[in-house]
Design a protein around this motif. Structure first.
Motif, PDB file in Angstrom:
ATOM      1  N   GLN A 162     -38.900  35.253 112.164  1.00  0.00           N
ATOM      2  CA  GLN A 162     -39.456  34.555 113.389  1.00  0.00           C
ATOM      3  C   GLN A 162     -39.874  33.257 113.189  1.00  0.00           C
ATOM      4  O   GLN A 162     -40.047  32.464 113.747  1.00  0.00           O
ATOM      5  N   ASN A 163     -40.168  33.068 111.718  1.00  0.00           N
ATOM      6  CA  ASN A 163     -40.447  31.660 111.233  1.00  0.00           C
ATOM      7  C   ASN A 163     -39.135  30.666 110.904  1.00  0.00           C
ATOM      8  O   ASN A 163     -39.272  29.629 110.414  1.00  0.00           O
ATOM      9  N   ALA A 164     -37.972  31.078 111.421  1.00  0.00           N
ATOM     10  CA  ALA A 164     -37.166  30.216 111.097  1.00  0.00           C
ATOM     11  C   ALA A 164     -37.051  28.851 111.583  1.00  0.00           C
ATOM     12  O   ALA A 164     -36.701  27.831 110.730  1.00  0.00           O
ATOM     13  N   GLN A 165     -37.415  28.591 112.606  1.00  0.00           N
ATOM     14  CA  GLN A 165     -37.554  27.324 113.387  1.00  0.00           C
ATOM     15  C   GLN A 165     -38.569  26.285 112.477  1.00  0.00           C
ATOM     16  O   GLN A 165     -38.386  25.305 112.292  1.00  0.00           O
ATOM     17  N   LEU A 166     -39.803  27.064 112.363  1.00  0.00           N
ATOM     18  CA  LEU A 166     -40.704  26.391 111.717  1.00  0.00           C
ATOM     19  C   LEU A 166     -40.190  26.204 110.222  1.00  0.00           C
ATOM     20  O   LEU A 166     -40.581  25.093 109.643  1.00  0.00           O
ATOM     21  N   GLN A 167     -39.718  27.010 109.464  1.00  0.00           N
ATOM     22  CA  GLN A 167     -39.041  26.788 108.160  1.00  0.00           C
ATOM     23  C   GLN A 167     -38.307  25.631 108.151  1.00  0.00           C
ATOM     24  O   GLN A 167     -38.182  24.578 107.331  1.00  0.00           O
ATOM     25  N   ASN A 168     -37.098  25.501 109.187  1.00  0.00           N
ATOM     26  CA  ASN A 168     -36.302  24.194 109.277  1.00  0.00           C
ATOM     27  C   ASN A 168     -37.365  23.114 109.535  1.00  0.00           C
ATOM     28  O   ASN A 168     -37.029  21.965 108.970  1.00  0.00           O
ATOM     29  N   GLN A 169     -38.301  22.927 110.371  1.00  0.00           N
ATOM     30  CA  GLN A 169     -39.014  21.795 110.650  1.00  0.00           C
ATOM     31  C   GLN A 169     -39.976  21.252 109.254  1.00  0.00           C
ATOM     32  O   GLN A 169     -39.940  20.434 109.157  1.00  0.00           O
ATOM     33  N   ILE A 170     -40.460  22.380 108.567  1.00  0.00           N
ATOM     34  CA  ILE A 170     -41.138  22.272 107.321  1.00  0.00           C
ATOM     35  C   ILE A 170     -40.092  21.372 106.458  1.00  0.00           C
ATOM     36  O   ILE A 170     -40.527  20.480 105.767  1.00  0.00           O
ATOM     37  N   GLN A 171     -38.753  21.718 106.289  1.00  0.00           N
ATOM     38  CA  GLN A 171     -37.912  21.141 105.330  1.00  0.00           C
ATOM     39  C   GLN A 171     -37.597  19.850 105.803  1.00  0.00           C
ATOM     40  O   GLN A 171     -37.366  18.880 104.747  1.00  0.00           O
ATOM     41  N   LYS A 172     -37.721  19.464 107.151  1.00  0.00           N
ATOM     42  CA  LYS A 172     -37.374  18.004 107.453  1.00  0.00           C
ATOM     43  C   LYS A 172     -38.731  17.163 107.522  1.00  0.00           C
ATOM     44  O   LYS A 172     -38.697  16.007 107.227  1.00  0.00           O
ATOM     45  N   GLU A 173     -39.764  17.911 107.679  1.00  0.00           N
ATOM     46  CA  GLU A 173     -41.133  16.975 107.810  1.00  0.00           C
ATOM     47  C   GLU A 173     -41.990  17.080 106.736  1.00  0.00           C
ATOM     48  O   GLU A 173     -43.200  16.315 106.617  1.00  0.00           O
ATOM     49  N   GLY A 174     -41.937  18.213 106.015  1.00  0.00           N
ATOM     50  CA  GLY A 174     -42.963  18.644 104.863  1.00  0.00           C
ATOM     51  C   GLY A 174     -42.206  19.184 103.647  1.00  0.00           C
ATOM     52  O   GLY A 174     -41.102  18.468 103.179  1.00  0.00           O
ATOM     53  N   LEU A 175     -42.694  20.174 102.927  1.00  0.00           N
ATOM     54  CA  LEU A 175     -42.096  20.710 101.715  1.00  0.00           C
ATOM     55  C   LEU A 175     -42.127  22.069 101.529  1.00  0.00           C
ATOM     56  O   LEU A 175     -43.307  22.859 101.878  1.00  0.00           O
ATOM     57  N   ILE A 176     -40.917  22.625 101.485  1.00  0.00           N
ATOM     58  CA  ILE A 176     -40.750  24.147 100.951  1.00  0.00           C
ATOM     59  C   ILE A 176     -40.669  24.309  99.465  1.00  0.00           C
ATOM     60  O   ILE A 176     -39.603  23.517  98.850  1.00  0.00           O
ATOM     61  N   LEU A 177     -41.447  25.030  98.984  1.00  0.00           N
ATOM     62  CA  LEU A 177     -41.341  25.492  97.393  1.00  0.00           C
ATOM     63  C   LEU A 177     -41.160  26.989  97.244  1.00  0.00           C
ATOM     64  O   LEU A 177     -41.678  27.920  97.851  1.00  0.00           O
ATOM     65  N   SER A 178     -40.333  27.181  96.289  1.00  0.00           N
ATOM     66  CA  SER A 178     -40.153  28.399  95.951  1.00  0.00           C
ATOM     67  C   SER A 178     -39.877  28.499  94.152  1.00  0.00           C
ATOM     68  O   SER A 178     -38.882  27.811  93.746  1.00  0.00           O
ATOM     69  N   GLU A 179     -40.149  29.576  93.613  1.00  0.00           N
ATOM     70  CA  GLU A 179     -39.843  29.941  92.354  1.00  0.00           C
ATOM     71  C   GLU A 179     -38.566  30.690  92.187  1.00  0.00           C
ATOM     72  O   GLU A 179     -38.287  31.030  90.914  1.00  0.00           O
ATOM     73  N   TYR A 180     -38.108  31.327  93.155  1.00  0.00           N
ATOM     74  CA  TYR A 180     -37.115  31.974  93.313  1.00  0.00           C
ATOM     75  C   TYR A 180     -35.722  31.392  93.695  1.00  0.00           C
ATOM     76  O   TYR A 180     -35.704  30.515  94.439  1.00  0.00           O
ATOM     77  N   PRO A 181     -34.595  31.811  93.119  1.00  0.00           N
ATOM     78  CA  PRO A 181     -33.166  30.968  93.239  1.00  0.00           C
ATOM     79  C   PRO A 181     -32.788  31.495  94.528  1.00  0.00           C
ATOM     80  O   PRO A 181     -33.135  32.508  95.216  1.00  0.00           O
ATOM     81  N   GLN A 182     -31.671  30.792  94.887  1.00  0.00           N
ATOM     82  CA  GLN A 182     -30.948  31.260  96.224  1.00  0.00           C
ATOM     83  C   GLN A 182     -30.719  32.778  96.254  1.00  0.00           C
ATOM     84  O   GLN A 182     -30.276  33.329  95.303  1.00  0.00           O
ATOM     85  N   GLY A 183     -30.803  33.339  97.131  1.00  0.00           N
ATOM     86  CA  GLY A 183     -30.365  34.887  97.328  1.00  0.00           C
ATOM     87  C   GLY A 183     -31.411  35.735  96.993  1.00  0.00           C
ATOM     88  O   GLY A 183     -31.384  37.109  97.339  1.00  0.00           O
ATOM     89  N   ALA A 184     -32.638  35.343  96.481  1.00  0.00           N
ATOM     90  CA  ALA A 184     -33.553  36.200  96.173  1.00  0.00           C
ATOM     91  C   ALA A 184     -34.396  36.671  97.403  1.00  0.00           C
ATOM     92  O   ALA A 184     -34.703  35.793  98.224  1.00  0.00           O
ATOM     93  N   ARG A 185     -34.281  38.070  97.570  1.00  0.00           N
ATOM     94  CA  ARG A 185     -35.137  38.715  98.535  1.00  0.00           C
ATOM     95  C   ARG A 185     -36.598  38.682  98.683  1.00  0.00           C
ATOM     96  O   ARG A 185     -37.131  38.486  97.641  1.00  0.00           O
ATOM     97  N   PRO A 186     -37.404  38.805  99.678  1.00  0.00           N
ATOM     98  CA  PRO A 186     -38.515  38.755  99.652  1.00  0.00           C
ATOM     99  C   PRO A 186     -39.176  40.105  99.447  1.00  0.00           C
ATOM    100  O   PRO A 186     -39.574  40.792 100.344  1.00  0.00           O
ATOM    101  N   LEU A 187     -39.217  40.213  98.138  1.00  0.00           N
ATOM    102  CA  LEU A 187     -39.957  41.402  97.552  1.00  0.00           C
ATOM    103  C   LEU A 187     -41.530  41.344  97.616  1.00  0.00           C
ATOM    104  O   LEU A 187     -42.020  40.318  97.175  1.00  0.00           O
ATOM    105  N   ARG A 188     -41.938  42.470  97.735  1.00  0.00           N
ATOM    106  CA  ARG A 188     -43.574  42.356  97.787  1.00  0.00           C
ATOM    107  C   ARG A 188     -44.291  41.674  96.542  1.00  0.00           C
ATOM    108  O   ARG A 188     -45.028  40.943  96.709  1.00  0.00           O
ATOM    109  N   HIS A 189     -43.665  42.014  95.274  1.00  0.00           N
ATOM    110  CA  HIS A 189     -44.639  41.368  94.327  1.00  0.00           C
ATOM    111  C   HIS A 189     -44.451  39.865  94.216  1.00  0.00           C
ATOM    112  O   HIS A 189     -44.999  39.344  93.656  1.00  0.00           O
ATOM    113  N   HIS A 190     -43.122  39.552  95.097  1.00  0.00           N
ATOM    114  CA  HIS A 190     -42.937  37.955  94.980  1.00  0.00           C
ATOM    115  C   HIS A 190     -44.128  37.298  95.565  1.00  0.00           C
ATOM    116  O   HIS A 190     -44.486  36.126  94.989  1.00  0.00           O
TER     117      HIS A 190
END
Length: 189
Positions: free
Chosen positions: A84-112
């Motif tokens: 449900q946050n797809a549009q928000l994530q896209n907006q942040i990528q354009k106007e802010g910053l998205i950070l992750s320590e996980y590479p492409q394809g890494a799934r959203p696991l609980r311990h992450h």
């Protein structure tokens, strides 16, 4: 670390983490909508986790007020979670910053998400918990902030609200009650 967006936001010295319940109440929503315009007016960057509830509203309200926001996610940059946050994530990528320590394809696991909380706390001088249940992940972020010698604030709530149990416990343990914007400014500036 992997990123999408404006990496220069990491050089902003004045940032505050604002985290809280996924199942936010109208009280939490009202608190965020009241707090964020002043945070933006004082040129503070908001940092949160792009989860549903408090996190998403922090990012949305910051962007709506023409502020700077950083989202730290617990999966690869090519995955949106929650969907449900797809549009928000896209907006942040354009106007802010998205950070992750996980590479492409890494799934959203609980311990992450537990691990990403240390990044949220580490990027800021203070962490504010808006609403949190007794065993909330937001309390983990607050604990990590304290471990890193960061300031912790919590918005007090009703003793009858499950969403205020965690914030009230933080205050009882020594967190600064967030009553007004000046409380934030004194901890961050």
């Amino acid at each position: 670390m992997f990123y999408n967006g404006n990496l220069s936001l990491l050089s902003h010295q004045r940032a505050i983490a604002i985290v809280g319940a996924r199942m936010m109440t109208s009280y939490g929503e009202q608190a965020i909508k009241c707090l964020i315009p002043g945070v933006v007016d004082n040129q503070l960057t908001t940092v949160s986790g792009l989860a549903k509830g408090v996190d998403a509203l922090v990012h949305e309200a910051t962007l709506a007020n023409a502020g700077s926001t950083i989202a730290v996610i617990g999966n690869g940059l090519d995955i949106t979670y929650p969907k449900q946050n797809a549009q928000l994530q896209n907006q942040i990528q354009k106007e802010g910053l998205i950070l992750s320590e996980y590479p492409q394809g890494a799934r959203p696991l609980r311990h992450h998400f537990v691990k990403r909380n240390r990044i949220i706390a580490g990027l800021t001088t203070a962490t504010c918990v808006v609403e949190a249940r007794k065993n909330s992940g937001s309390l983990i972020t607050a604990s990590l902030a304290l471990t890193e010698n960061r300031n912790v604030l919590a918005i007090p709530g009703s003793i009858f609200s499950g969403n205020s149990q965690g914030t009230n416990q933080l205050i009882a343990a020594g967190a600064r009650p967030l009553i007004e914007l000046d409380d934030v400014l004194e901890e961050v500036l």
